[in-house]
Each structure stands twice: as structure tokens, then as C-alpha cells.
Design an enzyme around this catalytic site. Structure first.
Site, short mmCIF file in Angstrom:
data_model
loop_
_atom_site.label_atom_id
_atom_site.label_comp_id
_atom_site.label_asym_id
_atom_site.label_seq_id
_atom_site.Cartn_x
_atom_site.Cartn_y
_atom_site.Cartn_z
N ARG A 13 -36.36 -14.95 -3.36
CA ARG A 13 -36.37 -15.03 -1.89
C ARG A 13 -36.24 -16.48 -1.42
O ARG A 13 -35.68 -16.75 -0.37
CB ARG A 13 -37.64 -14.37 -1.32
CG ARG A 13 -38.92 -14.97 -1.86
CD ARG A 13 -40.13 -14.24 -1.33
NE ARG A 13 -41.32 -14.57 -2.10
CZ ARG A 13 -42.53 -14.65 -1.60
NH1 ARG A 13 -42.75 -14.42 -0.32
NH2 ARG A 13 -43.56 -14.93 -2.35
N GLU A 61 -37.92 -3.08 13.49
CA GLU A 61 -36.74 -3.21 12.65
C GLU A 61 -35.53 -2.46 13.20
O GLU A 61 -34.39 -2.90 13.04
CB GLU A 61 -37.04 -2.73 11.22
CG GLU A 61 -38.09 -3.57 10.48
CD GLU A 61 -39.53 -3.19 10.83
OE1 GLU A 61 -39.74 -2.20 11.57
OE2 GLU A 61 -40.45 -3.88 10.35
#
Lengths: 322, 281
Positions: A13, A61
Site C-alpha cells: 500500500r 463508498e
């Protein structure tokens, strides 16, 4: 053939975070959206450098995916960031209609994929994400193997026109590919040549596959290791060239067997070159809490599991005279 | 510039198109498109006036429209064709194999005028917000419009979007609710009452204007009034009361005409009530 060694473990990440910052500097069309996980996604550097191009959407989201689709109208290149579960299954219809079917240039970037997320447990361990995304027409699906490759892939997907799903992970993991590599979408990488068995791996498990190949070599077995960093479109030439040489294979992924890399390769084998394939994957079960290494062991995704799968594939090949 | 009378005549023809298209396909929605026909005609022919010969996906330097309740496709297609985006003859292909006029709006077939697929409800407002943000980043002062259904507000994503637009001061956006009080299963008040929408939108931080959507001069006037309030830090919402099925007496305010095509006899009766103004396709 270069030999890969760990130059110092880093989380994938963070490779995304570095890549995003760099592509943000290179291309003013790049914008980033995050659903309240800026630190976890390592998007804070981009947010700090380009506050006018960073959009905090809150824990919403579905709205994030719609806004991202809309941002492309007028030429922006939006990168969305949240965990793999919230990037896919939670917003599947938004992605399907507003991004994939509408063919919008959105880059869906998903962290904390797979069981190596660890202690958070099954609610957060997405093991279906790549399969869900792979089923969508127009969608490219990418899962790089380490920090350097995730950074390179982040630059590459910004330059590619069309919807992309890119997954990466949470834990520190061996970093072994070159820092200055060019990431070519859809081009598999032969990490190690061999003649006895092909090991096709994706994501974190590429390192496990390379480690398994070392052990197999001690047993006199010459394993070929191929990094399928792009699940879709599959580099079918690379897969078939390898299996025609070795005659048996192992697939290795931190994903559900249904819908994942093994499933994808099996389809290609059946249509082109039927050969024994052992699948290292999670099989029809949810994850659970634990340390990443404990979970890899529990779900059969560890180095010894790949070694045993390779031995089994070779036995099947001999039995069937492939 | 079109007079109110000319706009009303265009809306009459659009209503005829809607009925003939849905009858021709033996499938589709007439109630919603008939109710919102006046608004769409006003928006394209009077308010936005985009150049139909220079359609681009990016839509830089022009106002943008998004249809969130994609089942109103017949009405939108008719308006696009009558406005000049494509030949009105193509309306005959609605919902048929190989058509650019898909059952719900789509970009895949590259029909000019359409920038986003819709049909699965609740997604359009988020998309419109994204497009509005891009306009701001591009220093493009044109506006973004989005039409949504009232039943569609039952989808939770809308409320995420409503919250976001106010918090982020998306003030180059005018959202329009087709407030006809009907959805497929019946009156909205029976299916899932929406409560006091005006108060809800205001509480969410939007500037709300009520509007009667089946009166052409009220529609053009209200949209222009709303435009004066853009750029002042608040997103704008037109709570547009309409009659589902408006223009045909036996369809008006009847939810059973939400998604049922008229048969030939019903079509003839309906067309008998609406003057052919521009020539049928």
C-alpha cells in the site's frame, strides 16, 4: 536470469501511496478520492501535496464510485482508495453501471486485500474481489507483487485509458523487484525459468512461489515461476508457453479459488492445453482473525503448501504421461 | 429562442413520440416520461441550448444533463432527437435489437447526448456531483443538471450524495426531483413515504425551490430563478411536482402506467388527445 532477493520488506500500500504522489506530480488530471481511510491507503502524501485534487468523501463508498465516474467527464483521472472489500462487493452495482458499463477512466485502488490483512478478520478480508472485478466487461484487474511493483503499476494504470481495479495489501512484505522497473499491463513476468513445473503466482504469493522454487531446487526439481500481475487481460501466451514446456502447473493466490487466478488459468488450459493444475487458494470459506503468517499457514497459502502442490502436480503429470 | 407556445408544441410532439416508441417496442415506461416531458423540453430548448452537432463526452464549455432515473429513456431520447442530436427516425428503433436507443440510457452504443449509463437507480446524483467538481477544477462556469425520481430517493446512495454536495459546496449543480408521488408498486406514500422532502433537503444544506413541472412558463421561469442562486455555496434542488402520465387522461396520476406499454387501441385513444405538432417520426 536475475535472482531476486529481498531488499527490505515494505507494505505494497505504501508503494501505491508513493506512486500516486509521483503520478500526481506528473499529470495534473490525476485526482484522488478516499472514503475515510487516507492513512491506511497511504494517500496522505498526495492529499497534502495536492489538496485541491484530493476529495475526502467520508464513509460513503457508493457515492465515491459515482463521483469518480462523473469526474472523468471533463477529463480527470480519478483514483479511488479504500479497502478491497469496500472497493468491490460493497459497491458492485455502482462500479458495474457507472464505471464498467459506462467505460469510465476510473482507477479503483484497493488495499488490505486477502488474509494477510490479519487481525481484523473475515469482514475485512476480501477474498472475492478479483473475481468480482474480473467478470465485468471493460475492467482491467491488476495485483502487483511487492512495493516497487505496486509503485510502478500505479504509474502505469494512470497512463492506461479505461477502468482498472488494482488490489494490494497491508503487511510489510519482501520487496524484491527492481525499483526502476517499467510495469506493462497484461504482460506476465517470468521470474525464474524452469522445465519441471510452472508456478503461476499473483500478489504477495509471488514471493512465496520464489521461495518454494528454491526448496524444490534442493530436491532436484526445476520450477518456473511466473508473476501474473495482471489477472485480466490474462497473458495467455506466457501461460501457454510455460505449460507447453513444463506440462504441469501450480497457481498461487491470496484469493478465493472461485473467480481467481487458478480459475482463470484453468479456463485457458481447458481450451488450449489440458494439463494438471494444483490451485493454492482459499477454498469456499471465509477468513478469520490472526497474524498474517498464521493465516497463510492455516489457509494453505504458505511456502511448504506450494512445494507440496508442485510435487503433486509433477506426480499427476507423470501418471498421465503429459 | 422559443416562445412558451413553441416549447409547449415541442412537448406535445415529445409526448406523442414517447407513446409511439413504447407501443412500438411493446415494452417500456410511459408514465414518468409523459410527466417530465415539459421539464426536459424546457431544459434543452430553452435553458441549456447545447450544440447538438458538437457532442463530446467531456462536455467542456457547455451545461451537462444526467438522467438518474434511466427508465425515463423514451422521453429523453425523443427530446435529444427533436433537438437535433440524431435523426428522429431512429426513435423507431427504441428497445429493439441493435439499437443505439437501449431500454435504459447507455454509452456503449455511443448515442450522441448521453454521457452515463443509468437505470439502476440512485447513482445519477453522485455522477452529476463528480462532473460538477470537474467543471470547477477546469474553471468551466457551466452548470450540471440531474433529474431523479421521487421513488428513487428510497435508494440510500442519494442521501450520501446529498450530504456530500452540501458539505463540499457543489453550487454549480441543479438537481431536480420528479415528484409525481408514484412508483411501480403504487403511490410512494404506500410503498415507503418520503416525509417532508422540502424540510429534509433543507436540513441537508440544499437550497430548495418548489416548482410545478407541467406548466411550461413556470418551469422555464423557475429554472432561470434557480440559476441566479448558483455559485453561492449551496447546491440547488428543484422539487418538481408533476403528474405521472400527464397529457393522457386515462394515464394521468395512475401508477399502473409506470411501466406498462399501451396497446394499439390505447395508443390511438392517447394520441387522439395530443396534437401532432412537428410531425410524427
Amino acid at each position: 536470469m536475475m535472482k531476486y532477493s529481498n531488499t527490505g520488506s515494505k507494505d505494497t500500500r505504501s508503494g501505491f501511496g508513493e506512486g500516486l504522489l509521483e503520478i500526481g506530480r506528473q499529470d495534473p488530471r490525476v485526482v484522488a478520492l478516499c472514503a475515510d481511510l487516507t492513512g491506511s491507503l497511504k494517500m496522505d502524501a498526495f492529499a497534502k501535496a495536492f489538496p485541491e485534487r484530493f476529495i475526502q468523501v467520508g464513509i460513503a463508498e457508493a457515492n465515491m464510485m459515482g463521483i469518480a465516474a462523473g469526474l472523468t467527464i471533463g477529463g480527470k483521472i480519478p483514483f479511488t482508495g479504500t479497502f478491497a472489500n469496500f472497493s468491490t462487493s460493497r459497491v458492485y452495482d455502482q462500479i458495474r453501471q457507472s464505471i464498467a458499463y459506462s467505460n469510465k477512466n476510473v482507477k479503483i485502488c484497493a488495499s488490505h486485500a486477502g488474509v494477510t490483512l490479519g487481525e481484523d478478520g473475515a469482514t475485512h478480508q476480501s477474498l472475492e474481489d478479483m473475481g468480482l472485478m474480473r467478470m465485468l466487461p471493460n475492467m482491467t484487474v491488476i495485483c502487483p507483487c511487492d512495493f516497487n511493483q505496486t509503485r510502478a503499476a500505479t504509474l502505469a494504470i494512470a497512463k492506461h485509458t479505461g477502468p482498472v481495479y488494482m488490489r494490494f495489501g497491508r503487511p510489510k512484505w519482501p520487496n524484491f523487484t527492481p525499483v526502476d522497473q517499467e510495469f506493462v499491463i497484461g504482460k506476465a513476468q517470468v521470474m525464474r525459468e524452469g522445465k519441471d513445473v510452472s508456478v503461476f503466482a499473483i500478489g504477495h504469493l509471488v514471493w512465496n512461489a520464489l521461495s518454494a522454487a528454491e526448496i524444490l531446487q534442493e530436491k532436484g526439481i526445476d520450477a518456473e515461476v511466473i508473476n501474473i500481475h495482471t489477472l485480466k487481460p490474462l497473458d495467455e501466451n506466457a501461460v501457454l508457453n510455460s505449460i507447453r514446456k513444463t506440462g504441469c502447473a501450480v497457481s498461487a493466490e491470496e484469493h478465493m479459488r472461485n473467480g481467481g487466478l487458478g480459475d482463470t488459468i484453468a479456463q485457458s488450459f481447458v481450451r488450449n492445453f489440458p494439463a494438471p493444475l494444483e490451485m493454492i487458494a482459499v477454498n469456499n470459506t471465509f477468513g478469520e482473525s490472526g497474524k498474517p503468517e498464521e493465516l497463510l499457514k492455516k489457509f494453505g497459502l504458505d511456502v511448504p503448501d506450494i512445494v507440496n502442490a508442485a510435487l503433486k502436480a509433477i506426480t499427476r503429470k507423470k501418471e498421465r504421461n503429459f | 429562442m422559443y416562445s412558451i407556445k413553441e416549447l409547449e408544441n415541442i412537448a406535445r410532439q415529445v409526448r406523442r413520440d414517447i407513446l409511439r416508441m413504447v407501443n412500438g417496442a411493446a415494452s417500456g415506461h410511459v408514465g414518468g416520461p409523459l410527466g417530465s416531458a415539459d421539464f426536459l423540453v424546457a431544459l434543452y430548448f430553452d435553458v441549456m441550448q447545447p450544440d447538438p452537432t458538437a457532442f463530446s463526452m467531456d462536455g467542456k464549455g457547455e451545461d451537462l444533463f444526467f438522467l438518474s432515473n434511466g427508465h425515463l429513456s423514451a422521453g429523453w431520447y425523443s427530446v435529444l432527437a427533436r433537438y437535433g442530436y440524431f435523426d428522429v427516425k431512429e426513435l423507431a428503433s427504441f428497445r429493439k435489437l441493435g439499437s443505439r436507443l437501449q431500454g435504459h440510457p447507455a454509452t456503449q452504443e455511443a448515442l450522441p447526448g448521453i454521457r452515463m449509463s443509468s437505470g439502476s437507480l440512485g447513482q445519477g446524483l453522485s455522477v452529476a456531483i463528480g462532473a460538477a467538481l470537474t467543471k470547477k477544477m477546469n474553471l468551466d462556469e457551466h452548470l450540471v443538471y440531474c433529474l431523479m425520481g421521487d421513488g428513487e430517493l428510497e435508494e440510500g446512495q442519494n442521501w450520501e450524495a446529498l450530504m456530500f454536495a452540501a458539505a463540499h459546496k457543489v453550487d454549480n449543480l441543479i438537481a431536480v426531483i420528479d415528484y409525481n408521488g408514484k412508483q411501480i408498486d403504487g403511490p410512494v406514500n404506500d410503498v415507503l413515504p418520503l416525509g417532508d422532502l422540502n424540510a429534509k433537503f433543507e436540513a441537508f444544506g440544499w437550497k430548495v425551490f418548489p416548482m410545478y413541472g407541467n406548466d411550461m412558463s413556470e418551469v422555464t421561469g423557475t429554472i432561470k430563478k434557480a440559476q441566479w442562486f448558483t455559485g453561492q455555496g449551496q447546491p440547488i434542488l428543484l422539487l418538481m411536482t408533476t403528474h405521472m402520465g400527464c397529457g393522457v387522461d386515462f394515464m394521468t396520476d395512475n401508477h399502473e402506467w409506470h411501466g406498462v406499454p399501451p396497446n394499439n387501441e390505447q395508443l390511438a385513444r392517447a394520441l387522439g388527445q395530443i396534437e401532432e405538432t412537428l410531425g410524427d417520426y
